[in-house]
Motif scaffolding. Structure first.
Motif, mmCIF file in Angstrom:
data_model
loop_
_atom_site.group_PDB
_atom_site.id
_atom_site.type_symbol
_atom_site.label_atom_id
_atom_site.label_comp_id
_atom_site.label_asym_id
_atom_site.label_seq_id
_atom_site.Cartn_x
_atom_site.Cartn_y
_atom_site.Cartn_z
ATOM 1 N N MET A 12 -14.370 17.086 -36.436
ATOM 2 C CA MET A 12 -15.620 17.305 -35.692
ATOM 3 C C MET A 12 -15.998 16.084 -34.868
ATOM 4 O O MET A 12 -16.690 16.197 -33.865
ATOM 5 C CB MET A 12 -16.748 17.648 -36.657
ATOM 6 C CG MET A 12 -16.707 19.112 -37.078
ATOM 7 S SD MET A 12 -18.285 19.681 -37.668
ATOM 8 C CE MET A 12 -18.549 18.647 -39.063
ATOM 9 N N LYS A 13 -15.536 14.895 -35.335
ATOM 10 C CA LYS A 13 -15.824 13.689 -34.563
ATOM 11 C C LYS A 13 -15.044 13.705 -33.248
ATOM 12 O O LYS A 13 -15.390 13.015 -32.306
ATOM 13 C CB LYS A 13 -15.452 12.446 -35.368
ATOM 14 C CG LYS A 13 -16.493 12.130 -36.412
ATOM 15 C CD LYS A 13 -16.215 10.848 -37.134
ATOM 16 C CE LYS A 13 -17.233 10.667 -38.255
ATOM 17 N NZ LYS A 13 -16.725 9.874 -39.350
ATOM 18 N N VAL A 14 -13.959 14.475 -33.215
ATOM 19 C CA VAL A 14 -13.128 14.513 -32.011
ATOM 20 C C VAL A 14 -13.522 15.680 -31.108
ATOM 21 O O VAL A 14 -13.684 15.520 -29.899
ATOM 22 C CB VAL A 14 -11.630 14.645 -32.388
ATOM 23 C CG1 VAL A 14 -10.770 14.624 -31.136
ATOM 24 C CG2 VAL A 14 -11.224 13.532 -33.327
ATOM 25 N N VAL A 15 -13.691 16.865 -31.736
ATOM 26 C CA VAL A 15 -13.946 18.049 -30.901
ATOM 27 C C VAL A 15 -15.409 18.477 -30.901
ATOM 28 O O VAL A 15 -15.779 19.390 -30.171
ATOM 29 C CB VAL A 15 -13.063 19.245 -31.340
ATOM 30 C CG1 VAL A 15 -11.601 18.911 -31.155
ATOM 31 C CG2 VAL A 15 -13.350 19.634 -32.775
ATOM 32 N N GLY A 16 -16.233 17.794 -31.718
ATOM 33 C CA GLY A 16 -17.650 18.138 -31.756
ATOM 34 C C GLY A 16 -17.916 19.337 -32.643
ATOM 35 O O GLY A 16 -17.009 20.093 -32.990
ATOM 36 N N GLU A 17 -19.198 19.475 -33.007
ATOM 37 C CA GLU A 17 -19.570 20.573 -33.892
ATOM 38 C C GLU A 17 -19.331 21.915 -33.211
ATOM 39 O O GLU A 17 -18.881 22.878 -33.826
ATOM 40 C CB GLU A 17 -21.045 20.416 -34.264
ATOM 41 C CG GLU A 17 -21.404 20.979 -35.620
ATOM 42 C CD GLU A 17 -22.836 20.607 -35.963
ATOM 43 O OE1 GLU A 17 -23.097 19.418 -36.185
ATOM 44 O OE2 GLU A 17 -23.680 21.532 -36.017
ATOM 45 N N GLU A 18 -19.630 21.953 -31.884
ATOM 46 C CA GLU A 18 -19.514 23.235 -31.177
ATOM 47 C C GLU A 18 -18.069 23.705 -31.050
ATOM 48 O O GLU A 18 -17.808 24.888 -30.902
ATOM 49 C CB GLU A 18 -20.193 23.174 -29.804
ATOM 50 C CG GLU A 18 -19.562 22.222 -28.800
ATOM 51 C CD GLU A 18 -20.229 20.855 -28.776
ATOM 52 O OE1 GLU A 18 -20.647 20.370 -29.866
ATOM 53 O OE2 GLU A 18 -20.312 20.244 -27.699
ATOM 54 N N ARG A 80 -25.971 25.318 -42.243
ATOM 55 C CA ARG A 80 -26.397 23.992 -42.687
ATOM 56 C C ARG A 80 -27.690 24.077 -43.494
ATOM 57 O O ARG A 80 -27.800 23.503 -44.570
ATOM 58 C CB ARG A 80 -26.587 23.075 -41.482
ATOM 59 C CG ARG A 80 -27.243 21.767 -41.851
ATOM 60 C CD ARG A 80 -27.279 20.806 -40.697
ATOM 61 N NE ARG A 80 -26.067 20.035 -40.622
ATOM 62 C CZ ARG A 80 -25.402 19.833 -39.505
ATOM 63 N NH1 ARG A 80 -25.816 20.371 -38.394
ATOM 64 N NH2 ARG A 80 -24.328 19.085 -39.512
ATOM 65 N N GLN A 84 -28.427 23.088 -47.359
ATOM 66 C CA GLN A 84 -29.457 22.100 -47.690
ATOM 67 C C GLN A 84 -30.379 22.631 -48.772
ATOM 68 O O GLN A 84 -30.736 21.920 -49.710
ATOM 69 C CB GLN A 84 -30.256 21.725 -46.438
ATOM 70 C CG GLN A 84 -29.546 20.651 -45.611
ATOM 71 C CD GLN A 84 -30.170 20.453 -44.248
ATOM 72 O OE1 GLN A 84 -30.911 21.309 -43.773
ATOM 73 N NE2 GLN A 84 -29.856 19.332 -43.625
#
Lengths: 117, 432
Positions: A12-18, A80, A84
């Protein structure tokens, strides 16, 4: 489980959450959930710092039902916030004395939450 | 009548050598030359040869200059008259006030017997939330402030000197710029903290040996106030890196074999001797030590911060103008933060966790990803946390700071999002 979740987190750090499929995102949430409600203990709390084997087994079973359950969320925001809420219930559950009224009440709340999804 | 020696057999750098009998290590002497009289200290004994470090330097000293041993090591007066006064590293007044000679005490004595110490159990309130909430300072703790040249570490020390809830402040300045010395003097004076402060100031233009005396002077005075007058004393030292550099300079003139990066092999012991003076007594006061260590090149593996880290009970990192929430640690905080307020620990843990999530979101944002609803909440939270908690100008008591923590959380999140147990949330979550 933790490794898979971490992998998704890194991805996700590379391609993002979306750019992450919801199924993968749920994997990530499950791993985070396992970490925050089971692996992390509060050493300064008299109940949470020392957890008997019997209780541990019992709670781990409940945890497994969460981890094994397949969820179907509309979107990532819903996923999410569901996790939570679940985390909050588990944290409260961790602080209740073993086999007490509070313990069973907290468990009921978790079951109700699990039945919703 | 003490003997006067006037046959100096060697002068090398600021070290002179005489042949003399019955002289002890660390003993003081007076050296009289054409340029006046200077103090000197015995730094090495080799059979009958005595090596003396001349405070004012060896300029003007000739082989027939007079050396008179005083028969005692460096001493400082132990009296209440010290309060509000400013001295140099050799104990003479820097503020034009009278010299003090009442109750002279030797400096650099042994540290307190461990059996007479108690387990640290009292919090020191500083009014700085990053310390009070997240890394509580405890009475008798020894903590370094790891920083870099250019960071406002002296401003931070001055704030602590003004705000800390202790009885006496002893400020030891080593290798200070004259500006910094004036800053301390004026700031403490302006805020009325001078009457409870004793200062020992060595500026960068003063003799190197006096730099080494500053911590010993400061700690001897602190011991006097803690043991004789039962005061809670906070010793602030800045900058221990200059102290270690002074040690290095002297050990090199002494032709000692240099150790790691040219520092003397006993650097660890030299630092520990000073830091270990921190103590809490059952039936007397206490000494707490906060010492600035500027890390050359921001390198925590440099011998000075490295050795310091093995002695002290945690560290504060001062970076980019604030106390870093990550890396900073008070190892004694769990001794006290259970007795402050029930929400203290939960708030401490979860606010830091959320702040680290905020840092991750910042990374994501800088890479140009779209922000989710949750990311936006974290961004809002991070901004408020930095402004309301991390900013060094924030000065609020602990309970107020905890309340502020709750209101920041309530402003940014829903109760179930922060991960604090429901009992505490019910009790402390501000109603909108």
């Amino acid at each position: 489980m933790l490794r898979d979740g971490n992998e998704v987190g890194q991805m996700m750090k590379v391609v993002g959450e979306e750019g992450t499929p919801t199924a993968d995102f749920v994997k990530y949430l499950k791993a985070e959930f396992l970490d925050s409600v089971y692996l992390q203990q509060n050493t300064f709390d008299p109940i949470d710092s020392a957890c008997g084997a019997e209780r541990q087994e019992y709670m781990f079973d409940k945890l497994l039902t969460v981890l094994d359950k397949s969820f179907d969320f509309e979107d990532k925001g819903k996923a999410r916030s569901y996790f939570q809420n679940l985390r909050q219930e588990f944290i409260d559950w961790n602080y209740t004395p073993w086999d007490s009224i509070d313990f069973h009440e907290a468990e009921k709340k978790i079951d109700a939450l699990l039945a919703q999804a | 009548m003490r003997k006067i020696y006037h046959r100096i057999i060697q002068i090398s750098g600021n070290v002179i050598t005489v042949e003399a009998a019955n002289v002890a290590n660390n003993e003081l002497a007076e050296v009289k030359s054409e340029r006046g009289t200077s103090l000197a200290q015995v730094i090495r004994l080799d059979k009958s040869r005595v090596y003396l470090q001349v405070f004012a330097g060896s300029r003007g000293i000739s082989t027939d200059s007079e050396v008179r041993f005083l028969g005692h090591p460096m001493r400082v007066s132990g009296s209440e008259a010290l309060l509000g006064r400013i001295f140099t590293g050799n104990g003479s007044p820097r503020d034009n006030g009278p010299a003090l000679d009442e109750n002279m005490m030797e400096i650099g004595g042994p540290s307190v017997n461990p059996a007479n110490r108690i387990i640290p159990n009292k919090m020191v309130h500083t009014g700085i939330p990053m310390i009070d909430i997240f890394n509580t300072l405890v009475e008798s703790q020894k903590l370094p402030i790891f920083s870099v040249a250019g960071e406002p570490y002296n401003q931070l020390l001055a704030r602590i000197a003004m705000q800390a809830e202790v009885d006496i402040i002893v400020l030891g300045g080593m290798g200070l710029k004259y500006d910094d010395y004036l800053f301390f003097k004026e700031t403490l004076d302006e805020h009325g903290a001078l009457p409870r402060t004793v200062m020992f100031i060595h500026t960068a233009s003063d003799p190197i040996v006096e730099c080494i005396q500053v911590p010993d002077m400061s700690l001897a005075v602190a011991e006097y106030f803690a043991t004789e007058l039962n005061k809670r004393v906070l010793v602030l030292l800045t900058d221990m890196t200059n102290f270690a550099d002074a040690l290095k300079e002297i050990s090199i003139t002494m032709e000692q074999i240099p150790s790691n990066r040219g520092y003397p092999g006993d650097l660890y012991s030299q630092l520990a001797v000073r830091y270990e003076k921190a103590v809490d007594f059952a039936k007397a006061g206490s000494i707490t030590v906060l010492a600035v260590t500027t890390m050359p090149g921001d390198d925590v593996t440099h011998p000075i911060p490295d050795n310091t880290g093995y002695i002290t009970e945690g560290q504060f990192y001062l970076r980019n103008g604030h106390i870093e929430p990550f890396g900073s640690l008070s190892r004694l905080k769990q001794n006290v933060n259970k007795d402050t307020r029930e929400d203290h620990r939960a708030l401490m843990d979860n606010m830091i966790r959320l702040y680290s999530e905020y840092r991750e979101v910042l990374e994501k944002q800088s890479m140009g990803f779209r922000m989710s609803e949750w990311d936006k909440k974290l961004l809002k939270y991070g901004g408020q946390f930095e402004k309301g908690m991390m900013d060094l100008s924030v000065n609020i008591p602990l309970f107020q700071a905890l309340d502020r923590g709750w209101s920041i959380l309530a402003d940014c999140f829903e109760p179930q999002e922060v991960g604090i147990k429901t009992d505490l949330v019910k009790k402390f979550w501000p109603s909108k």
